[in-house]
Motif scaffolding. Sequence first.
Motif, short mmCIF file in Angstrom:
data_model
loop_
_atom_site.label_atom_id
_atom_site.label_comp_id
_atom_site.label_asym_id
_atom_site.label_seq_id
_atom_site.Cartn_x
_atom_site.Cartn_y
_atom_site.Cartn_z
N UNK A 110 0.82 -1.22 0.00
CA UNK A 110 0.00 0.00 0.00
C UNK A 110 0.85 1.26 0.00
N UNK A 113 2.96 2.77 -2.87
CA UNK A 113 2.29 3.43 -3.99
C UNK A 113 2.42 4.94 -3.90
N UNK A 125 -0.23 7.46 8.70
CA UNK A 125 -1.65 7.09 8.72
C UNK A 125 -1.79 5.62 9.13
N UNK B 271 -9.31 5.86 3.13
CA UNK B 271 -8.06 6.32 2.52
C UNK B 271 -7.22 5.14 2.03
N UNK B 272 -7.06 4.12 2.90
CA UNK B 272 -6.23 2.97 2.52
C UNK B 272 -6.88 2.21 1.36
N UNK B 275 -6.17 3.99 -1.76
CA UNK B 275 -4.77 3.75 -2.11
C UNK B 275 -4.62 2.38 -2.77
N UNK B 276 -5.39 1.41 -2.30
CA UNK B 276 -5.28 0.05 -2.84
C UNK B 276 -5.96 -0.04 -4.21
N UNK B 279 -4.91 4.17 -6.76
CA UNK B 279 -3.78 4.87 -6.14
C UNK B 279 -3.60 6.29 -6.66
#
Lengths: 343, 288
Positions: A110, A113, A125, B271-272, B275-276, B279
Amino acid sequence: MSVRVTRSRRPATWSGLASALVFVALLSLPYLVFANVTSLLVNLFILLVLATMWNLLAGYAGLVSVGQQAYLGLGAYTVLVLAQNGVNPFLAIPVAIAFCAVAALPISLLVFRLRNEYFAIGTWVVAEAFQLITVRFPQLGGGTGASLPGLGGFDPALRQAFTYWAALAVLAATLLAAYLLLRSRLGLDLTAIRDDEVGARSVGVQPARAKRIVYLIAAAGAGGAGALIIISQLNVQAASVFSVQWSAYMIFVAVIGGVGTIEGPILGTILFFTLQQSLAERGAWYLIIVGTVAVLVAMYAPRGLWGAISDRFDLRLFPTGYWLHPQGSSPGGLLARLLRRER
Amino acid sequence: MAWLNAVVQGILLGGLYALFACGLSLLFGVMRVVNLAHGDFAVLAAYLGLAVITGLHVPLLWSTLAVAPLFAVVGYLVQRLIIQRSLEVSPLTTLLVTFGLSVVLQNAMLEGFSANSHSLPSGWLAAGSFRLTPQLSIGHFSLIVFAAAVVVIVSLQLFLSRARLGRQIRATADDAEAASIAGTDVRHVFGIAAAIAFATVALAGLAFGGYSSFDPGAGTQRLIFAFEAVVIGGVGSLWGTLLGGVVLGVSQALGAQVDSGFGVLAGHLVFLAVLAIRPRGLLPGRVT
């Protein structure tokens, strides 16, 4: 002109011998001094482990993380869960280290990236998320914290001695791992990436792979430090173990001591720790002073205290690079100096 | 109805996050600097606002006229004296330096203002609200903050695309060397960009102080929310930042609706997930 290349010079042989002596001396310390000294040293060792690992990450892989406390907490809570299920906390340390390395793999997918600059906050975070998830589990003590079971049967003096030896073992393993890593093929890859990523890629270095390996190792190291924290404090609280303050400590130590050298964090830790002991009652002023010094060092002396010393005295205690000795000139000659600059 | 209310409040909260994110986004877009002391400067602005409001007995809205220009000057100086120097050492040095600055600022505020939390007296603004239905009301203050965020984003967009100075900033961001050959004083232009970014930080800090209580350590979370808004929306796009702020605000409000302790975590998880899955963010801009 022929050039002779060696790994080390005489100071390195001496420093290897001295390291071994220091290690033996430190090993025997619980027999010689009271527990207040060894428990102070445990804190110093934890800080040095963290700073060394952060330095590996930032100084060699170019990954500035502000979120290593994620693995600090993960390591501590791994020990807690294992101890709650009857495992001896000391035996849980290697498990915590391994678990953090494994957990870092999906996390790295993750956060990698994000570009370099945003990587720093991305890792932060993750650490915040880890903390918020942890406090949702009542069996982990929620927000108020949990005490570590399984060490009640130990005699306090014996427990403190074991804690000290465990911390020394983790520290020795960390320093040895960093040293061997940087002397290995991977260390060479990292140096090549740092100097010229495109060039390194063109000769077959895989930057993403090399950086990921370092990230996993740094996570493992932070996990070991976290395991030591819960064992030395006998309790753990999410807000404190996942605090960004830990990042402040490791960054200040590495930056002031010297990023990109093994010696730097050692020097930085000793300095930081001495200051901490003398300024402890000053509270916030301590961090204001240390933070200001770190900012100034990063801006005006980016190679830190050790960088200044090693330039001045031409000294490497833990040689990870190479020395070039052009034939017919002394090793400290002008050409050797120039070639070393190039390294 | 409670869910609808959560969505509406979340959207409005998103305006505040977008306001926070503007400055972060601008600094990164122009000089590739992530200011880790962003949130702490916002908290400092809130403390300054408190001093102005209680010292001069003016309402919150008027205090922006004093604090925002002052922060523009602070931004220019921080850029010229600290960030520029760190940039010249290496890009990663800016992270170390702004992180150090963040710790110093936080502890200096702790020393100067104590750990007690404060909030800005927003007077009639805080009390008033439009009551749409018995369960759904929109506070005047949160509406003003949302409007301010939109105004700031639109004016930034217009400034960067139309104004001479704005175009100079973009040109410098694209290629500092070429811009300097063409006669641009790169450091001054970067300073101006930082001044604008810091003025938005001041607005965000004052808005935050009117929204909720703050203490010296509150900046950390502000930085993280701003960053999440930028990444969710898409790096390099100001409209994306507004969308990112709204998505973050709604996620937090809905999360808090599920369980009062789940709000912030829900934001992190969204948020994560972005991102996954995406992105580059929801509205990826051209990276300036």
